[in-house]
Design an enzyme around this catalytic site. Structure first.
Site, PDB file in Angstrom:
ATOM      1  N   HIS A 196       0.829  -1.196   0.000  1.00 40.70           N
ATOM      2  CA  HIS A 196       0.000   0.000   0.000  1.00 40.70           C
ATOM      3  C   HIS A 196       0.873   1.259   0.000  1.00 40.70           C
ATOM      4  CE1 HIS A 196      -3.136   2.639   2.268  1.00 40.70           C
ATOM      5  NE2 HIS A 196      -3.216   2.822   0.969  1.00 40.70           N
TER       6      HIS A 196
ATOM      7  N   GLU B 105       2.251   1.826  -3.347  1.00 37.27           N
ATOM      8  CA  GLU B 105       1.207   2.401  -4.211  1.00 37.27           C
ATOM      9  C   GLU B 105       1.164   3.931  -4.059  1.00 37.27           C
ATOM     10  OE1 GLU B 105      -2.807   3.911  -3.396  1.00 37.27           O
ATOM     11  OE2 GLU B 105      -3.061   1.756  -3.005  1.00 37.27           O
ATOM     12  N   HIS B 106       1.272   4.417  -2.814  1.00 35.69           N
ATOM     13  CA  HIS B 106       1.257   5.861  -2.582  1.00 35.69           C
ATOM     14  C   HIS B 106       2.513   6.535  -3.112  1.00 35.69           C
ATOM     15  CE1 HIS B 106      -2.138   6.967   0.226  1.00 35.69           C
ATOM     16  NE2 HIS B 106      -2.324   5.679   0.019  1.00 35.69           N
TER      17      HIS B 106
ATOM     18  N   GLU C 208      -5.394   7.504   6.388  1.00 35.47           N
ATOM     19  CA  GLU C 208      -6.333   6.608   5.707  1.00 35.47           C
ATOM     20  C   GLU C 208      -6.770   5.499   6.670  1.00 35.47           C
ATOM     21  OE1 GLU C 208      -4.775   5.532   1.856  1.00 35.47           O
ATOM     22  OE2 GLU C 208      -6.212   3.893   1.666  1.00 35.47           O
TER      23      GLU C 208
HETATM   24 ZN   LIG Z   1      -4.091   4.556   0.151  1.00 34.63          ZN
END
Ligand SMILES: [Zn+2]
Length: 1111
Positions: free
Chosen positions: A76, A79-80, A183
Site C-alpha cells: 500500500h 502504491e502511494h 487513511e
Molecule cells: Zn491509500
C-alpha cells in the site's frame, strides 16, 4: 539513491495480437483489441468514438499478501509513493497537474494480490466538456501539449514512467506515510473495515489473509526505523522484487483509433522492465485451520446493528470461469421466492434480508459467506436460523444439481450482459485491467465475469461438500453482548470461542436432516417463467422517429394505442392499461376499499415478484379517481405472462382475513403518517382538494378504516371489474399483433361489460372566479411541528390555448431564479422555497410554495411584495435578457428523450389527459418564439399583479401548533444538548460518515447551542479531530450547516441567535383591490364555483386510427 532495474531495450515492433475483438453487449459501440508487447506486458486497447473521457489503467499482480511480515502495509505504501516523481518527470505532482488541466483525476487501490492504478481526463482538447478555461490557460502553462495532440497521449506518457523509472522521492516519504496513516485512522471506526479485519485476524496465521494490509505510521515508519531498517530502500526493494512487465495489465480507452492507441502503448510502455516473474498463488494453505473452524465469534459494532455472518472455507474457482459452480449455490441459498430460507425466516419475523456468495481471497483460496440481517427476535433465535440454513443445505445435498436451474441462471446472465449499458471510462479500464490478471480467454475479458457457459455438477457437489458444520464458523454482530478480547489493529471488542458441543451436535443433525425432519416450508424454487427467450430487435437505420402512437383498436369496450419503438432499439416495452370506472371515487370508503384491494393483490403476487424481478420485469397497480391502472415494464418477451398473472390474480383474488389485517394495519399506518410528514409534502393535497370535485384527504381515509372489513373488499372488487372501459398503450419492442393480442388478453380475462361513453366521468375542475382572493387555513396535526407552510396559487384559466400556455411557461422560466434568490437567499424565509407553472386536470396556474418558521400571513405578504417588485423587473428587462429566457425555455422543451420509459410516460400523459396532444412540444416552440415583452407585461398585470382585479388567487395556509419558544419551554437545556448531538449524528450518518454520538455530545458540553456559528465550529472540531473527515466532507458540511441547523434547531426548542448576514427585506407597498375571503365552509365554497368544460381531444380520434392489419 538505490539502483532501480535496468531499462530493457527499446522495442518498436514485436507486438503480438492476442484478440481482435471482445465478446460485448449488443449496444456497445466501442471496439477492442488485446496485444502483448515485446516485454510481455499485455494491453487492452479500447476505441470509443463517442466518449467524452479518455482513460488509462494499470493492474500489477502484487498486493498486500506480498508484504513482508515486519512491514504490514508495504504494498500500500508503495502504491502511494509510486506517484512521487519519475526520472522523466521529476516534479512530484506533475502527473496530477496535467490531469487537472484536462478536467481529469487519478486514483489507485491495493488489493490482496493486485495493485491497480488508473486515471481519467478529457478525451479531446477541443471538446466542450474541457471548457474554455482550458484553452485560455493552454499557452501559459509549461505542461501544454502540441496542437491537435490528444490529452490522453500526455497522460499516458507520464503514467508509463511510474512503471519505467520512478524516483520514490525522499522528501515525499514522510508525507505519504502520514497519508497512509490517516487513511487507516479514517477506517478505524468503520464497521465494515473492523469486521473484515476481525475476520482476517481470526483466520489461519499461516495464510497471508491473516495480515493487516493498510499499514500505519507506526508499523511503516517508527518501528522499522527503530529496528534500523532503511525504509525507503525497503520500499524500493519491494518495487524491484515484484514489479515486472509480465505481471502488468494495461488498459487504454480513447477516441483515437485502435492503431493509434496501440502505437502509443508500444512507444510508451515497451520500456517497462520485464523480470519474467511467476504468477502469485497461495495453494495448500487453508484459510481456516483446525483452530478456526467450529468457532463462534460475538462482536460489538460501532453503530447499532444486528446481523449474522456464516463462513465456510471454499475451493477457489478462478480456473472455473466458464462454469462458476458457486453461483448455483448462491442463487438457491440467497433466493427470495417461495421455499427459500429467506421466505421462511422472514415469515417467522426473524430477518429483513439475506445474501450469499463465494468470495475469492486470492488464487488458491476462497470462502463462502451467508449474511443475515437480524430483527430483535432474530437475534434471540440465531441458533434456529443457522439450523434452518443447514436444513436447506441438506436438501441441496440430497439431490443431483439440476441442469434446468443452471440454464435458467445462465440465460438471465446472458440477457443482462447483452443489454448492459456502457460503463464509464475509468471504471472500464480499471476493472478490465484487473480482470486481465485472470486466466480467461482474452476475448472474454468483458463477459467472463457475467456469462455462465458450462454446467458443472461435479463442481457444484464439490462446493456443497464444503458447506458443512465441520468446515464452518460464524459471527454474530450486536451492540449488547459480552466480549473479552480486543482486535489488535482496530480495537474491536469480541469474544471468540469454540461452538459448544451440544449446539454443534444440533447443527450436524440439521445438516443431515431427512425431508421429513426438515421444515416443510423449505423447497427448491419452481421454474422461472419470466426468463426472456426472444430478445431480437429489428433495428431500422435512418428512421425519423414518429411523435405519436396510433390507435389500432377502437370499439365500445376498448381503445388500444400502439407505437413500435423507433428510437431506442432495446428489447423492452411498456404496457399501460387504464380501466375506467366511476366506482372508485364515489366516497372515501369506496376509494379506501380499492386501495386495500390493490394491496391484497400485491400481497398475493409476492411469490412471483422475485422471479419476475430476477428476469428484469416489473408490474404496478394504481387505483385513482378515474379507475384502476395496471402497468408492466421490462423485457418484452414474457410481458404477457406477467400481465396475465396480474389480471388473473385481480380477477380471482381470495381475500384471506389474516392477510387483510396485516395489509390494513400497514396501509392505515401510511395514511396516518402522511399527517406527520413535513408540511410542504402535505400542502398540495389540500390545494388540489379545493379545486376538485372529488379528491379525498388522508384523514378521510383514516376515518373510514374501522368501517371496512375483509368481506367488504371481497364484495366490492368484482364490482370494480364488472363494468369497464379499457384504454391500453403498448409501446416498445412489440408488434401490432402483439398489442392486439394483449388487448384480447385483458378483455378475455376480465370479460367486463362495456362502460358506455355517456357514463364516463367528465374530467372537470372547479374554476375560481376572477377577482377571487381566498385563503384556506388549517392547523397541522403534529403538535411538535414548528414550520408553517403556504401554497399560493394564481389561476390562469381552464383549457387554456397554446398562446396562454406559452406565456405561463415563459413566466415560470423567467421567475424561478428571482423568487428563490429573494425569498430564500435574501429574506431567508426557509429552506423550502419554490415557484412554477402548474397544470392540474383542465386548470392552469402558477404557484409559490414556502415552508417557514414565519407565519403564513407574513409569508403571504412577502410573496405579494415580490409580485409588486417583479413587475418593475419585467418592465426594465433588457432585450438580451428576455431573449435568453426565451431561448432557454425553447431548448428545455426540445431536450431529447433519454430512454423508452420517458417516451412512454409522455404518451400516457397525453392519453390519460384525454387531449391526445402528442405533438404538444412542437406546438409550444413557435408560440414561445412569437412572444414579446409587451405580451408578457400584459399577461402579468392581468393574472399576477396584486393590484389586478382580474386575478384569481387561492392560498392554503398550514399552521404550525408549536413554535421554537413553545418547544423550548418543555425541554430541559441539558436534554437539548444531547438531542442536538443525536440529531446531528443522524444527519452525518445519513451522508455516510461514521459518528459516535457520545463523543459528539461531550463536545457540545461547552458550546453555545443557541449560536449556529458556535455549533458549526464545534462540529468542525469534532469532525477533524475525532471523526477524521476528509477535506471534501468538511467543505460540504460547512456549506450545508446553516441550512441544516435552521431546520433542526427549532424542532429541538432552541431559539437560534440571528444569522450573521442581515436579511434583505425590502418594505414594499402592496395595494390590493380584491377582498380576502377566509374559507370556513369548504363545501359551500366549492358549491359556489362553476365547473370547467371537460378536456377536448385535439382532433377526432379517428384521425389516429390505423385499424386495418397493416403490419
Ligand atoms: Zn491509500
Amino acid at each position: 539513491m538505490a539502483e532501480l532495474p535496468l531499462r530493457s531495450q527499446i522495442h518498436s515492433g514485436g507486438v503480438t495480437r492476442l484478440a481482435d475483438h471482445l465478446e460485448k453487449p449488443l449496444l456497445d459501440t466501442r471496439s477492442y483489441r488485446v496485444v502483448k508487447l515485446s516485454n510481455e506486458l499485455e494491453a487492452l486497447l479500447i476505441h470509443d468514438p463517442e466518449t467524452d473521457k479518455a482513460s488509462g489503467a494499470m493492474d500489477v499482480n502484487v498486493g498486500a499478501f506480498s508484504d513482508s511480515d515486519d512491514l504490514p502495509g508495504m504494498a500500500h505504501a508503495v502504491e502511494h509513493l509510486l506517484f512521487m516523481g519519475t526520472e522523466k518527470y521529476p516534479v512530484e505532482n506533475e502527473y496530477n497537474q496535467y490531469l487537472n488541466k484536462y478536467g481529469g483525476s487519478s486514483n489507485a487501490y491495493t488489493a490482496a494480490c493486485s495493485t491497480n492504478y488508473y486515471f481519467e481526463l478529457s478525451a479531446s482538447a477541443e471538446s466542450k466538456s474541457a471548457g474554455n478555461s482550458l484553452n485560455a490557460s493552454k499557452e501559459s502553462l509549461p505542461l501544454s501539449i502540441s496542437k491537435g495532440q490528444s490529452p490522453l497521449y500526455g497522460a499516458l506518457d507520464r503514467f508509463a514512467q511510474f512503471f519505467v523509472k520512478p524516483l520514490f522521492l525522499e522528501d515525499t516519504l514522510d508525507r505519504e506515510l502520514r497519508a497512509v496513516d490517516s487513511e487507516n485512522k479514517k477506517n478505524l471506526q468503520s464497521d465494515p473495515w473492523r469486521e473484515m479485519q476481525l475476520h482476517k485476524s481470526l483466520c489461519n496465521k499461516a495464510h497471508p489473509f491473516n495480515k493487516f494490509s493498510t499499514g500505519n505510521y507506526e508499523v511503516l515508519h517508527d518501528d522499522p526505523i527503530a529496528r534500523g531498517v532503511k525504509i525507503r530502500d525497503a520500499f524500493i526493494g519491494f518495487y524491484e522484487e515484484h514489479y515486472s512487465a509480465n505481471r502488468m495489465k494495461l488498459a487504454i480507452l480513447g477516441k483515437e483509433s485502435l492503431d493509434q492507441l496501440q502505437e502509443w502503448a508500444v512507444e510508451l510502455f515497451s520500456d517497462v522492465p520485464n523480470q519474467s516473474l511467476k504468477k502469485l498463488r497461495w495453494d495448500d494453505i487453508p484459510l481456516y485451520g483446525d483452530e478456526q473452524v467450529g468457532t463462534q465469534t460475538f462482536f460489538k459494532p460501532v453503530m447499532d446493528k444486528r446481523k449474522m455472518e456464516l463462513f465456510f472455507s471454499y475451493p477457489d474457482e478462478t480456473e472455473q470461469y466458464d462454469s462458476m459452480p458457486s453461483r448455483y449455490l448462491s442463487h438457491l441459498i440467497g433466493h427470495e421466492g417461495p421455499g427459500s430460507i429467506l421466505a421462511l425466516i422472514k415469515a417467522k419475523g426473524w430477518c429483513n434480508g439475506l445474501s450469499a456468495g463465494a468470495h475469492e481471497v486470492c488464487p488458491g483460496a476462497s470462502y463462502f459467506g451467508i449474511g443475515v440481517q437480524l430483527t430483535e427476535d432474530g437475534l434471540k433465535n440465531y441458533k434456529e436460523i443457522i439450523k434452518i440454513v443447514f436444513n436447506y443445505i441438506a436438501m441441496l445435498k440430497e439431490q443431483q444439481p439440476h441442469r434446468w436451474i443452471f440454464e435458467e441462471m445462465s440465460k438471465l446472465q446472458e440477457v443482462d450482459f447483452k443489454f448492459r449499458e456502457k460503463i464509464p471510462a475509468s471504471r472500464t479500464t480499471s476493472m478490465f485491467s484487473q480482470v486481465m490478471q485472470k486466466p480467461v480467454p482474452r476475448e472474454q475479458i468483458m463477459s467472463s465475469q457475467s456469462l455462465l457457459r458450462t454446467f458443472d455438477p461435479a463442481g457444484i457437489k464439490r462446493g456443497l461438500k464444503h458447506l458443512d458444520p465441520d468446515n464452518f464458523r460464524f459471527f454474530v454482530v450486536s451492540k449488547d453482548q459480552e466480549t473479552d478480547s480486543k482486535e489488535k489493529w482496530y480495537g474491536t471488542d469480541y469474544k471468540y470461542e469454540k461452538i459448544p458441543a451440544d449446539f454443534m451436535q444440533e447443527l450436524k443433525r440439521a445438516a443431515e436432516a431427512s425431508a421429513s425432519e426438515r421444515p416443510a416450508e423449505l423447497f427448491l424454487p419452481g421454474k422461472n417463467e419470466f426468463v426472456p427467450q426472444r430478445l431480437d430487435v429489428e433495428k431500422k437505420e435512418d428512421v425519423e422517429p414518429t411523435l405519436a402512437p396510433v390507435l389500432i383498436r377502437n370499439t365500445n369496450s376498448v381503445r388500444t394505442w400502439f407505437k413500435k419503438d423507433d428510437r431506442f432499439w432495446v428489447p423492452r416495452a411498456n404496457i399501460n392499461v387504464h380501466m375506467r370506472t366511476p366506482l372508485l371515487s364515489v366516497t372515501p370508503l369506496t376509494s379506501l376499499t380499492a386501495h386495500l384491494y390493490k394491496e391484497l393483490v400485491e400481497d398475493a403476487l409476492n411469490e412471483y415478484a422475485y422471479d419476475a424481478e430476477l428476469a428484469g420485469l416489473e408490474y404496478s397497480l394504481s387505483p385513482h379517481s378515474q379507475g384502476f391502472d395496471v402497468s408492466i415494464s421490462g423485457y418484452n418477451d414474457k410481458m404477457h405472462v406477467l400481465l396475465e398473472k396480474v389480471l388473473v390474480t385481480m380477477r380471482d383474488l381470495e381475500v384471506k382475513p389474516e392477510r387483510f389485517e396485516v395489509v390494513k394495519e400497514r396501509l392505515g399506518r401510511g395514511f396516518k403518517n402522511i399527517q406527520y410528514a413535513d408540511p410542504y409534502r402535505q400542502v398540495s393535497t389540500f390545494s388540489r382538494w379545493l379545486i376538485s370535485e372529488k379528491t379525498w384527504l388522508s384523514e378521510q381515509y383514516v376515518d373510514e378504516l374501522d368501517n371496512v372489513t375483509a368481506e367488504d373488499v371481497k364484495a366490492f372488487y368484482p364490482q370494480i371489474l364488472r363494468q369497464l372501459f379499457v384504454e391500453i398503450l403498448v409501446h416498445g419492442n412489440l408488434y401490432k399483433e402483439d398489442a392486439l393480442r394483449i388487448t384480447d388478453l385483458v378483455l378475455n380475462t376480465l370479460k367486463p361489460v362495456p362502460l358506455p361513453p355517456s357514463q364516463w366521468q367528465t374530467k372537470r375542475m372547479l374554476v375560481p372566479r376572477w377577482g377571487t382572493d381566498a385563503v384556506y387555513q388549517r392547523n397541522l396535526i403534529n403538535p411538535e411541528q414548528v414550520n408553517h407552510c403556504i401554497d399560493y396559487h394564481l389561476f390562469i384559466g381552464a383549457n387554456i390555448d397554446y398562446t396562454m400556455r406559452a406565456k405561463l411557461l415563459l413566466l415560470a422560466q423567467m421567475t424561478s431564479e428571482p423568487v428563490f434568490d429573494q425569498l430564500r437567499s435574501k429574506e431567508q424565509l426557509g429552506y423550502v422555497v419554490s415557484s412554477g407553472g402548474v397544470f392540474q386536470g383542465t386548470l392552469a396556474g402558477f404557484r409559490f410554495l414556502i415552508q417557514s418558521e414565519r407565519d403564513c400571513d407574513y409569508l403571504e405578504s412577502r410573496i405579494e411584495a415580490w409580485l409588486v417588485e417583479y413587475a418593475k423587473t419585467l418592465q426594465e428587462m433588457s432585450h438580451d435578457d428576455f431573449e435568453a429566457h426565451r431561448v432557454g425555455l425553447v431548448n428545455r422543451r426540445l431536450e431529447t428523450l433519454k430512454n423508452l420509459n420517458q417516451e412512454t410516460g409522455r404518451f400516457w400523459l397525453h392519453v390519460t389527459s384525454e387531449v391526445y396532444d402528442f405533438e404538444l412540444v412542437s406546438k409550444d416552440v413557435p408560440e414561445i418564439e412569437a412572444l414579446t415583452k409587451e405580451d408578457m407585461l400584459e399577461f402579468y398585470h392581468t393574472y399576477f399583479h396584486p393590484s389586478s382585479t382580474t386575478r384569481a388567487k387561492v392560498a392554503v395556509h398550514l399552521i404550525a401548533q408549536a413554535s421554537a419558544e413553545d418547544v423550548a419551554k418543555d425541554v430541559d437545556p441539558k436534554e437539548q444538548r444531547t438531542k442536538l448531538a443525536t440529531t446531528l449524528a443522524q444527519v452525518l450518518q445519513q451522508i455516510g460518515m461514521t459518528v459516535d454520538p457520545t463523543t459528539l455530545a461531550d463536545k457540545f458540553e461547552k458550546a453555545d447551542i443557541t449560536d449556529p456559528a458556535s455549533i458549526t465550529a464545534t462540529l468542525k472540531t469534532y469532525l477533524e479531530s475525532d471523526a477524521l473527515a476528509s477535506e471534501e466532507q468538511l467543505a460540504t458540511l460547512t456549506q450545508q450547516a446553516p441550512i441544516v441547523l435552521a431546520q433542526i434547531l427549532p424542532q429541538l426548542g432552541i431559539k437560534a441567535k440571528g444569522p450573521d448576514t442581515a436579511k434583505e427585506v425590502k418594505e414594499v407597498k402592496v395595494e390590493k383591490k380584491n377582498q380576502t375571503v377566509y374559507l370556513e365552509d369548504v363545501k359551500a365554497w366549492k358549491a359556489s364555483l362553476p365547473l370547467s368544460a371537460g378536456p377536448k381531444a385535439v382532433k377526432e380520434l379517428s384521425a389516429f386510427e390505423e385499424l386495418d392489419a397493416k403490419l
